[in-house]
Design a protein around this motif. Structure first.
Motif, PDB file in Angstrom:
ATOM      1  N   GLU A   1      -5.538  37.045  -3.502  1.00  0.00           N
ATOM      2  CA  GLU A   1      -6.776  36.729  -4.215  1.00  0.00           C
ATOM      3  C   GLU A   1      -7.882  37.747  -3.981  1.00  0.00           C
ATOM      4  O   GLU A   1      -8.763  37.910  -4.825  1.00  0.00           O
ATOM      5  N   ILE A   2      -7.826  38.443  -2.845  1.00  0.00           N
ATOM      6  CA  ILE A   2      -8.879  39.392  -2.482  1.00  0.00           C
ATOM      7  C   ILE A   2      -8.243  40.660  -1.909  1.00  0.00           C
ATOM      8  O   ILE A   2      -7.307  40.599  -1.109  1.00  0.00           O
ATOM      9  N   GLY A   3      -8.768  41.791  -2.322  1.00  0.00           N
ATOM     10  CA  GLY A   3      -8.389  43.057  -1.715  1.00  0.00           C
ATOM     11  C   GLY A   3      -9.480  43.533  -0.771  1.00  0.00           C
ATOM     12  O   GLY A   3     -10.653  43.601  -1.156  1.00  0.00           O
ATOM     13  N   VAL A   4      -9.115  43.817   0.469  1.00  0.00           N
ATOM     14  CA  VAL A   4     -10.024  44.419   1.439  1.00  0.00           C
ATOM     15  C   VAL A   4      -9.804  45.926   1.342  1.00  0.00           C
ATOM     16  O   VAL A   4      -8.760  46.438   1.753  1.00  0.00           O
ATOM     17  N   VAL A   5     -10.767  46.628   0.800  1.00  0.00           N
ATOM     18  CA  VAL A   5     -10.568  48.039   0.463  1.00  0.00           C
ATOM     19  C   VAL A   5     -10.817  48.901   1.692  1.00  0.00           C
ATOM     20  O   VAL A   5     -11.898  48.870   2.279  1.00  0.00           O
ATOM     21  N   GLN A   6      -9.778  49.669   2.077  1.00  0.00           N
ATOM     22  CA  GLN A   6      -9.931  50.513   3.260  1.00  0.00           C
ATOM     23  C   GLN A   6     -10.507  51.881   2.928  1.00  0.00           C
ATOM     24  O   GLN A   6     -11.028  52.562   3.805  1.00  0.00           O
ATOM     25  N   GLY A   7     -10.437  52.297   1.662  1.00  0.00           N
ATOM     26  CA  GLY A   7     -11.011  53.577   1.302  1.00  0.00           C
ATOM     27  C   GLY A   7     -10.670  53.985  -0.110  1.00  0.00           C
ATOM     28  O   GLY A   7     -10.055  53.217  -0.869  1.00  0.00           O
ATOM     29  N   VAL A   8     -11.080  55.188  -0.458  1.00  0.00           N
ATOM     30  CA  VAL A   8     -10.906  55.740  -1.797  1.00  0.00           C
ATOM     31  C   VAL A   8     -10.198  57.081  -1.664  1.00  0.00           C
ATOM     32  O   VAL A   8     -10.548  57.894  -0.798  1.00  0.00           O
ATOM     33  N   GLN A   9      -9.201  57.330  -2.505  1.00  0.00           N
ATOM     34  CA  GLN A   9      -8.457  58.581  -2.404  1.00  0.00           C
ATOM     35  C   GLN A   9      -9.238  59.757  -2.998  1.00  0.00           C
ATOM     36  O   GLN A   9     -10.226  59.576  -3.715  1.00  0.00           O
ATOM     37  N   ALA A  10      -8.779  60.958  -2.676  1.00  0.00           N
ATOM     38  CA  ALA A  10      -9.418  62.179  -3.174  1.00  0.00           C
ATOM     39  C   ALA A  10      -9.173  62.332  -4.669  1.00  0.00           C
ATOM     40  O   ALA A  10      -8.117  61.962  -5.182  1.00  0.00           O
ATOM     41  N   ILE A  11     -10.174  62.887  -5.350  1.00  0.00           N
ATOM     42  CA  ILE A  11     -10.090  63.100  -6.800  1.00  0.00           C
ATOM     43  C   ILE A  11     -10.555  64.518  -7.103  1.00  0.00           C
ATOM     44  O   ILE A  11     -11.603  64.967  -6.616  1.00  0.00           O
ATOM     45  N   THR A  12      -9.779  65.223  -7.928  1.00  0.00           N
ATOM     46  CA  THR A  12     -10.184  66.539  -8.435  1.00  0.00           C
ATOM     47  C   THR A  12      -9.975  66.565  -9.937  1.00  0.00           C
ATOM     48  O   THR A  12      -8.899  66.199 -10.419  1.00  0.00           O
ATOM     49  N   TRP A  13     -10.997  66.996 -10.672  1.00  0.00           N
ATOM     50  CA  TRP A  13     -10.886  67.183 -12.122  1.00  0.00           C
ATOM     51  C   TRP A  13     -10.975  68.671 -12.434  1.00  0.00           C
ATOM     52  O   TRP A  13     -11.874  69.370 -11.946  1.00  0.00           O
ATOM     53  N   LEU A  14     -10.032  69.144 -13.240  1.00  0.00           N
ATOM     54  CA  LEU A  14     -10.018  70.529 -13.697  1.00  0.00           C
ATOM     55  C   LEU A  14     -10.088  70.565 -15.219  1.00  0.00           C
ATOM     56  O   LEU A  14      -9.543  69.692 -15.901  1.00  0.00           O
ATOM     57  N   GLU A  15     -10.725  71.598 -15.744  1.00  0.00           N
ATOM     58  CA  GLU A  15     -10.723  71.862 -17.186  1.00  0.00           C
ATOM     59  C   GLU A  15     -10.119  73.245 -17.398  1.00  0.00           C
ATOM     60  O   GLU A  15     -10.598  74.229 -16.829  1.00  0.00           O
ATOM     61  N   LEU A  16      -9.055  73.310 -18.190  1.00  0.00           N
ATOM     62  CA  LEU A  16      -8.347  74.562 -18.444  1.00  0.00           C
ATOM     63  C   LEU A  16      -8.586  75.030 -19.867  1.00  0.00           C
ATOM     64  O   LEU A  16      -8.563  74.226 -20.806  1.00  0.00           O
ATOM     65  N   GLU A  17      -8.818  76.323 -20.017  1.00  0.00           N
ATOM     66  CA  GLU A  17      -8.846  76.944 -21.341  1.00  0.00           C
ATOM     67  C   GLU A  17      -7.742  77.998 -21.375  1.00  0.00           C
ATOM     68  O   GLU A  17      -7.745  78.946 -20.583  1.00  0.00           O
ATOM     69  N   ILE A  18      -6.806  77.806 -22.276  1.00  0.00           N
ATOM     70  CA  ILE A  18      -5.664  78.709 -22.417  1.00  0.00           C
ATOM     71  C   ILE A  18      -5.845  79.494 -23.709  1.00  0.00           C
ATOM     72  O   ILE A  18      -5.981  78.904 -24.790  1.00  0.00           O
ATOM     73  N   VAL A  19      -5.855  80.811 -23.599  1.00  0.00           N
ATOM     74  CA  VAL A  19      -6.088  81.675 -24.760  1.00  0.00           C
ATOM     75  C   VAL A  19      -4.848  82.533 -24.998  1.00  0.00           C
ATOM     76  O   VAL A  19      -4.429  83.300 -24.123  1.00  0.00           O
ATOM     77  N   GLY A  20      -4.267  82.348 -26.182  1.00  0.00           N
ATOM     78  CA  GLY A  20      -3.138  83.166 -26.607  1.00  0.00           C
ATOM     79  C   GLY A  20      -3.506  83.950 -27.859  1.00  0.00           C
ATOM     80  O   GLY A  20      -4.599  84.502 -27.949  1.00  0.00           O
ATOM     81  N   ARG A  21      -2.606  83.954 -28.851  1.00  0.00           N
ATOM     82  CA  ARG A  21      -2.904  84.652 -30.099  1.00  0.00           C
ATOM     83  C   ARG A  21      -2.258  83.889 -31.246  1.00  0.00           C
ATOM     84  O   ARG A  21      -1.076  83.537 -31.199  1.00  0.00           O
ATOM     85  N   ALA A  22      -3.061  83.616 -32.267  1.00  0.00           N
ATOM     86  CA  ALA A  22      -2.541  82.929 -33.446  1.00  0.00           C
ATOM     87  C   ALA A  22      -1.554  83.826 -34.177  1.00  0.00           C
ATOM     88  O   ALA A  22      -1.717  85.054 -34.213  1.00  0.00           O
ATOM     89  N   ALA A  23      -0.529  83.201 -34.774  1.00  0.00           N
ATOM     90  CA  ALA A  23       0.486  83.975 -35.500  1.00  0.00           C
ATOM     91  C   ALA A  23       1.196  83.057 -36.484  1.00  0.00           C
ATOM     92  O   ALA A  23       1.181  81.830 -36.349  1.00  0.00           O
ATOM     93  N   HIS A  24       1.832  83.661 -37.469  1.00  0.00           N
ATOM     94  CA  HIS A  24       2.570  82.905 -38.466  1.00  0.00           C
ATOM     95  C   HIS A  24       3.802  82.266 -37.815  1.00  0.00           C
ATOM     96  O   HIS A  24       4.553  82.918 -37.083  1.00  0.00           O
ATOM     97  N   ALA A  25       4.020  80.985 -38.099  1.00  0.00           N
ATOM     98  CA  ALA A  25       5.101  80.248 -37.455  1.00  0.00           C
ATOM     99  C   ALA A  25       6.482  80.698 -37.908  1.00  0.00           C
ATOM    100  O   ALA A  25       7.473  80.492 -37.193  1.00  0.00           O
ATOM    101  N   GLY A  26       6.571  81.316 -39.082  1.00  0.00           N
ATOM    102  CA  GLY A  26       7.870  81.734 -39.578  1.00  0.00           C
ATOM    103  C   GLY A  26       8.125  83.213 -39.481  1.00  0.00           C
ATOM    104  O   GLY A  26       9.277  83.651 -39.374  1.00  0.00           O
ATOM    105  N   ALA A  27       7.063  84.005 -39.496  1.00  0.00           N
ATOM    106  CA  ALA A  27       7.230  85.461 -39.578  1.00  0.00           C
ATOM    107  C   ALA A  27       7.092  86.167 -38.242  1.00  0.00           C
ATOM    108  O   ALA A  27       7.299  87.378 -38.152  1.00  0.00           O
ATOM    109  N   THR A  28       6.720  85.431 -37.174  1.00  0.00           N
ATOM    110  CA  THR A  28       6.503  86.070 -35.876  1.00  0.00           C
ATOM    111  C   THR A  28       7.675  85.787 -34.946  1.00  0.00           C
ATOM    112  O   THR A  28       7.925  84.634 -34.594  1.00  0.00           O
ATOM    113  N   PRO A  29       8.429  86.810 -34.545  1.00  0.00           N
ATOM    114  CA  PRO A  29       9.550  86.601 -33.621  1.00  0.00           C
ATOM    115  C   PRO A  29       9.078  85.987 -32.305  1.00  0.00           C
ATOM    116  O   PRO A  29       7.945  86.211 -31.858  1.00  0.00           O
TER     117      PRO A  29
END
Length: 425
Positions: free
Chosen positions: A216-244
């Protein structure tokens, strides 16, 4: 403590009044969820709905005779005077902002439960030796401005006020600008000029353990570590059929490799009890016949062990470099939130356990998988938490989030008993 009142040992909150408060606040920012057919809540921090929710609760605080003030980060503190009002207060609280697809219990139970404690003490004419304060902390979820526990972290001094005010949402609007627009900048300085004597928070578990074990009740002993990351991945646009394939720089392929690697890190057990989530994933140009040139994604890491978390972060960063070489992309990342694990003092855990046992509730010790304001205020004073079970495997951040009226009242009665003991010291 005023002894010309009812015996505090038999004191109980008004379960119906607590439930009605939760229900009424739950209508502020309510929406009909197409996936579940249920009524959910959307009160992102410092939006019209969040401010309307604040106004409703602050109105109730005034009706209960509390003196309300704001700090520079928009945090709300509602004070009930003590017999010796010069003493540091016992603080209870949480938040009322939500994610975009919330239920009505996350955070709100802690705030409205604190208010219900005050109402109950008023009903019985009880004056505590120490003052009691009920807090509403700003932007706990991090759903709008990208850093969880923003208000309480600023109140506790982990985040500087200038940094907090500069946090932006997806539209480039800053936290500070919204505080100013809604006139929510108070006169109390941050960090808190006077630390509370103790801090307690009641919260829905947001996990399946209590329900599964019929506790019925949780006795909380603590809180775990939290890390948030934001990633930006940059490639190159290309035609889906004509680009090997050998000539492609596919940002989406790089993102997929990162996601698979995260799963391998979790399932291997090499990093302890680690969890990893990619919650946001945006692809550009997002067209069926074009190789993606850009991907933005977020990574949420959780771990009970701070050293294991650090090792996981280092190894993940090294893996980004491997993906860059393999796929021919550039990966930049930034840490948007990082909180260490927190263990609550044994004295606070023992107090919660004793109060639960005295009320006849089955209880167990549990570590929180979610972050909470209590984890931040623990830097200022002894802090503790009370968990109540959630149904449906403890689902949260979802309109299916649910705890029963009885379970909510049980948790707040434990909180009431603990607050009375602390406020009498």
């Amino acid at each position: 403590m005023n002894t010309n009142t009812a015996h505090t040992a038999t004191l109980r909150v008004d379960a119906d009044r607590l439930w009605n408060s939760l229900s009424e606040l739950g209508e502020v920012g309510a929406f009909e969820d197409a996936d579940t057919g249920l009524r959910g809540v959307r009160r992102l921090a410092l939006t019209d709905d969040d401010v309307a929710g604040r106004q409703l609760v602050v109105g109730w605080m005034h009706e209960a005779g509390l003196a309300v003030r704001l700090d520079e980060a928009g945090n709300v503190y509602a004070r009930r005077a003590g017999a010796d009002d010069s003493l540091a207060p016992v603080m209870v609280g949480s938040h009322i902002d939500s994610v975009a697809t919330a239920g009505r219990f996350d955070g709100c139970l802690g705030v409205l439960g604190g208010l219900e404690i005050v109402r109950t003490l008023n009903d019985h004419g009880i004056t505590t030796q120490r003052p009691i304060e009920v807090a509403i902390f700003s932007e706990e979820e991090g759903a709008r401005f990208g850093t969880d526990m923003l208000g309480s972290a600023t109140a506790a001094g982990r985040i500087e006020l200038a940094d907090a005010r500069a946090r932006t949402d997806r539209d480039g609007v800053t936290f500070g600008a919204e505080l100013d627009r809604y006139d929510l900048v108070g006169t109390q300085r941050v960090p808190m000029p006077v630390a509370p004597y103790a801090y307690l928070e009641c919260h829905i578990e947001q996990g399946p353990i209590l329900e599964a074990n019929q506790s019925e009740i949780g006795v909380v002993q603590g809180v775990q570590a939290i890390t948030w990351l934001e990633l930006e991945i940059v490639g190159r646009a290309a035609h889906a059929g004509a680009t090997p394939n050998a000539l492609r720089h596919d940002a989406e392929l790089a993102a997929a490799l990162v996601r698979v690697r995260l799963d391998e890190m979790v399932t291997s057990g090499d990093y302890g009890a680690m969890l990893a989530t990619v919650g946001r994933h945006e692809t550009h140009p997002n067209l069926i016949n074009i190789v993606p040139s850009h991907v933005l994604l977020t990574v949420d890491l959780r771990n009970h062990d701070d050293s294991e978390m650090t090792r996981a972060e280092t190894d993940l960063t090294n893996f980004f470099h491997e993906v860059e070489q393999q796929v021919g992309v550039t990966i930049t990342h930034r840490t948007t939130a990082k909180t260490p694990p927190v263990r609550f003092p044994d004295s606070m855990q023992d107090l919660v356990a004793k109060c639960a046992a005295n009320l006849g509730f089955r209880h167990e010790v549990i570590t929180s998988g979610a972050g909470h304001d209590a984890g931040e205020i623990a830097a200022l004073c002894p802090a503790g938490m009370v968990f109540v079970p959630g149904l449906y495997d403890g689902i949260s951040h979802n309109p299916r989030e649910y705890s029963t009226p009885e379970a909510c009242a049980n948790g707040i009665n434990v909180l009431l008993s603990a607050v009375i003991e602390l406020a009498g010291e």
